[in-house]
Motif scaffolding. Sequence first.
Motif, short mmCIF file in Angstrom:
data_model
loop_
_atom_site.label_atom_id
_atom_site.label_comp_id
_atom_site.label_asym_id
_atom_site.label_seq_id
_atom_site.Cartn_x
_atom_site.Cartn_y
_atom_site.Cartn_z
N SER A 513 0.52 -1.36 -0.26
CA SER A 513 -0.05 0.16 0.01
C SER A 513 0.78 1.19 -0.01
CB SER A 513 -0.67 0.06 1.39
OG SER A 513 -1.80 1.24 1.37
N PHE A 514 1.97 1.16 0.65
CA PHE A 514 2.94 2.36 0.89
C PHE A 514 3.61 2.50 -0.42
CE2 PHE A 514 7.36 3.56 1.79
CZ PHE A 514 7.11 4.76 1.78
N VAL A 515 3.92 1.42 -1.09
CA VAL A 515 4.89 1.64 -2.41
C VAL A 515 3.81 1.92 -3.48
CG1 VAL A 515 5.92 0.31 -4.17
CG2 VAL A 515 6.60 -0.16 -1.52
N SER A 516 2.44 1.62 -3.42
CA SER A 516 1.54 1.79 -4.36
C SER A 516 1.26 3.55 -4.33
CB SER A 516 0.35 1.25 -4.21
OG SER A 516 -0.71 1.76 -5.14
N ASP A 517 1.26 4.11 -2.96
CA ASP A 517 0.97 5.49 -2.86
C ASP A 517 1.93 6.10 -3.60
OD1 ASP A 517 -1.41 4.84 -1.47
OD2 ASP A 517 -0.48 5.23 0.48
N VAL A 518 3.36 5.84 -3.39
CA VAL A 518 4.49 6.39 -3.80
C VAL A 518 4.54 6.44 -5.39
CG1 VAL A 518 6.98 6.84 -3.77
CG2 VAL A 518 5.71 6.25 -1.52
N VAL A 519 4.37 5.36 -5.59
CA VAL A 519 4.30 5.23 -7.29
C VAL A 519 3.24 6.16 -7.69
CG1 VAL A 519 3.82 3.37 -9.06
CG2 VAL A 519 5.33 2.67 -7.17
N CYS A 520 2.02 5.97 -7.42
CA CYS A 520 0.88 6.95 -8.14
C CYS A 520 1.10 8.34 -7.86
CB CYS A 520 -0.51 6.38 -7.32
SG CYS A 520 -0.71 4.76 -7.90
N SER A 525 -0.22 7.68 -14.95
CA SER A 525 -0.55 6.69 -15.79
C SER A 525 0.39 5.32 -15.93
CB SER A 525 -0.79 7.25 -17.16
OG SER A 525 0.31 7.68 -17.81
N ASP A 526 -0.35 4.20 -16.54
CA ASP A 526 0.83 3.30 -16.87
C ASP A 526 1.65 3.54 -18.39
OD1 ASP A 526 -0.65 1.69 -15.19
OD2 ASP A 526 -2.04 0.64 -16.70
N GLU A 527 1.34 4.43 -18.84
CA GLU A 527 2.31 5.06 -20.13
C GLU A 527 3.50 5.77 -19.50
OE1 GLU A 527 -1.57 3.87 -21.58
OE2 GLU A 527 -1.23 5.44 -19.90
N MET A 528 3.46 6.27 -18.43
CA MET A 528 4.35 6.91 -17.91
C MET A 528 5.51 6.14 -17.21
SD MET A 528 3.04 10.40 -15.71
CE MET A 528 4.68 10.84 -15.21
N VAL A 529 5.11 4.83 -16.78
CA VAL A 529 5.77 3.63 -16.54
C VAL A 529 6.73 3.24 -17.44
CG1 VAL A 529 6.09 1.50 -15.33
CG2 VAL A 529 4.52 3.08 -14.42
N GLN A 530 5.90 2.80 -18.74
CA GLN A 530 6.47 2.39 -19.96
C GLN A 530 7.49 3.26 -20.61
OE1 GLN A 530 3.06 1.78 -22.38
NE2 GLN A 530 1.85 0.63 -20.84
N GLY A 531 6.96 4.70 -20.50
CA GLY A 531 8.16 5.88 -20.83
C GLY A 531 9.32 6.16 -19.91
N LEU A 559 8.47 -3.40 -17.51
CA LEU A 559 7.04 -3.33 -16.75
C LEU A 559 6.31 -2.48 -17.69
CD1 LEU A 559 8.52 -2.58 -13.31
CD2 LEU A 559 7.70 -4.78 -14.16
N LYS A 560 4.95 -2.78 -17.55
CA LYS A 560 3.90 -2.03 -18.47
C LYS A 560 3.07 -1.46 -17.63
CE LYS A 560 4.16 -5.56 -22.16
NZ LYS A 560 3.53 -6.75 -23.00
N SER A 561 2.84 -1.57 -16.28
CA SER A 561 1.96 -0.69 -15.57
C SER A 561 2.36 -0.36 -14.20
CB SER A 561 0.59 -1.56 -15.34
OG SER A 561 0.94 -2.73 -14.63
N ARG A 562 1.75 0.51 -13.46
CA ARG A 562 2.04 0.88 -12.22
C ARG A 562 1.75 -0.12 -11.39
NH1 ARG A 562 -1.80 6.26 -11.20
NH2 ARG A 562 -3.16 4.77 -12.24
N GLU A 563 0.77 -1.20 -11.36
CA GLU A 563 0.65 -2.09 -10.75
C GLU A 563 1.76 -3.13 -10.68
OE1 GLU A 563 -2.52 -6.13 -10.13
OE2 GLU A 563 -3.05 -4.49 -11.64
N GLU A 564 2.52 -3.37 -11.95
CA GLU A 564 3.50 -4.32 -12.17
C GLU A 564 4.81 -3.64 -11.15
OE1 GLU A 564 2.45 -6.54 -16.41
OE2 GLU A 564 4.20 -4.90 -16.14
#
Length: 703
Positions: A513-520, A525-531, A559-564
């Motif tokens: 949950s903490f990691v997800s908060d920071v990532v988001c 968007s997922d595109e930002m991870v891909q880029g 990685l293709k998404s914020r979830e990954e």
Amino acid sequence: MPSYTVTVATGCQWFAGTDDYIYVTLVGTERCSERTLLDKALYNDFERGAVDSYDVRVGEDLGDIVLVKIEKNKYWVQDDWYCRYITVKTPSGEYLEFPCFRWLVDNKEVVLRDGRAHLPQDDKTSLVKQHRLKELDSRRKSFRQVHSARARVVLCVTEGRGCSLITSAALYRWKEWQPGFPMSIDANRHNELPRDIQFDSEKGVDFVLNYSKAIENLCINQFMHMFQSSWSDFADFERIFVRIKNTISEYVMQHWKEDFMFGYQFLNGCNPVLIQKCTKLPDKFPVTHEMVSVSLERELTLEQEIEAGNIYIVDYEVLDGITANCTDPCTLQYLAAPICLLYKNVRKKIMPIAIQLDQTPGKDNPIFLPTDEQYDWLLAKIWVRSADFQYHQNITHLLRTHLMTEVFAVAMYRQLPAVHPVYKLLIPHIRFTIAINTKAREQLICECGIFDKANATGGGGHVQLIQKAVKSLTYRSLCFPDMIKSRGVDDQEELPTYFYRDDGYKVWEATKSFVSDVVCIYYTSDEMVQGDEEIQAFIKDVCSFGMQDFDHCAFPKSLKSREELTEFLTVAVFTASAQHAAVNFGQYDWCSWIPNAPSTMRKPPPNQKGLANVNLIIESLPDRGRSSWHLGAVWALSQYQENELYLGMYPDEHFTEKPVKAAMEKFRKQLAEINSSIKRRNEGKKLPYYNMSPDQIPNSVAV
């Protein structure tokens, strides 16, 4: 004339202060300041723990301050300096924070970005783009000097502003310490490491010194002169056990012979990662209903008990064929690769019901049962406990926490600049890991190292064992929920006392949950991870270099998404913190009573029943000298670092943004709730489980 107030904070660790000359240059969007010596003349600047402020006067406004360059030049002798942070107050009254948290050695210079995290695609000017590229380049590429592995890389950023920014860094390069191992850092000794990742005091993590100190503190040095002599009986082991006891270790000493204690350790001992539900008996383990019917309590056949989900199995097949330690030609040592069948009785306790000590069934490999003679059954259980100790030390502990965390750490330093949010997220969780692993390769697990002194897998067997174990190490097996589910032990009602699982789930979810908060916060968007070229390079470096692109490991290459990304970073943080704590700090609890966790066996596994007695067992267990080394080792490994930082504690403010600080506070509250629930559950228990309690989980692998 405009004036900027520059505040410099020196670290609080030993030898952090310096008498060298410190210079600062402010780099703005319009121009640079003059190189300014920071010196109050009447004061002793940059002492340990000091926070000093200085005025930097400029002829014209510099524009927005984007970089701060710090230089250290020798005053009398080279004097390392640890800088925590720089703040700059502009003429307009704006405060800017520039985290540093690094050592300046020799005539080293560093260039700092402000404390806000930036993805590579966020940077628009060539000035900041070149800064992050050169920072990574300086970590990965260098030349070696005769006296050190340090490197100097020149970063020139002019953009017509007359600024010459020079930085230097040490080398981060992959090296294969042993064939088939995960890769490690290219350094043979602790003092070859970049200063920023060394221990503050190398003396504090000297394995030889610490083990000798442990042996002295435990008052067991009196037995070292009788190195190869056997103990007299089980009670004799208490002579090296009485110095330091605790609730669990003493309970283990009193109950180690009992079947319930043997079974309980597969759930909540220091190696709670092997037990799995048995859905079908393997052909190599021909247990029949007639053999175990006395142990079954539900009036069901063995096959029906298996179908009902009441049978579990632990298989040490990976130990099969491993060469036992032969570094001491005067004492033969032995290994076994047992298989153990376990039964969940009507009280939902896990009890052993059958043990086979070798992988190949046959007349000379009997299946031992609780109905056998007392000492036959006890010796069979001791052999399982010894195998479990070898598996725990080499695979569960060394490979799957220490070496894996080093892979994440080296890849991070190679691919992520300090301004990247994932660098800022991971840096507290890889603190001192490369240093402790390098020290271990230097003194502990090297040829003729400390590991050889008392362990049956010493002398090269540990290398063989890890090489085999790497072949079953997968990315998904490092994801805690997947690891639990793959073994069929995820149902809380079926195994209500599997506290490692229950507490681990809670800590995993809080961490995720903490990691997800920071990532988001940084990736909308997922595109930002891909880029994000840097994060993709980090992921690829872990897989293609750290894990050597082993096909079976199935680590992601992109990685293709914020979830990954969230899951990947949760694996890194959890492995370095909670998983390591769960399998490390209980070692003295469960392994200090030697018969419960023999580090070696001096007689071969029994190949028939009816031969075991007290004398055979005592002669099989470690002798006085090896027992002493073993006890000193598990005591030393179970000690926390001085000034330990526990999960959720982030005193070095790499992040300066309020949303991240809010996420940290939320994380700490979740961890506090987990602490409270664990404390309530442990109240009144004779065997409390606290290895996954967040207040006892260090942030990183540092011991």
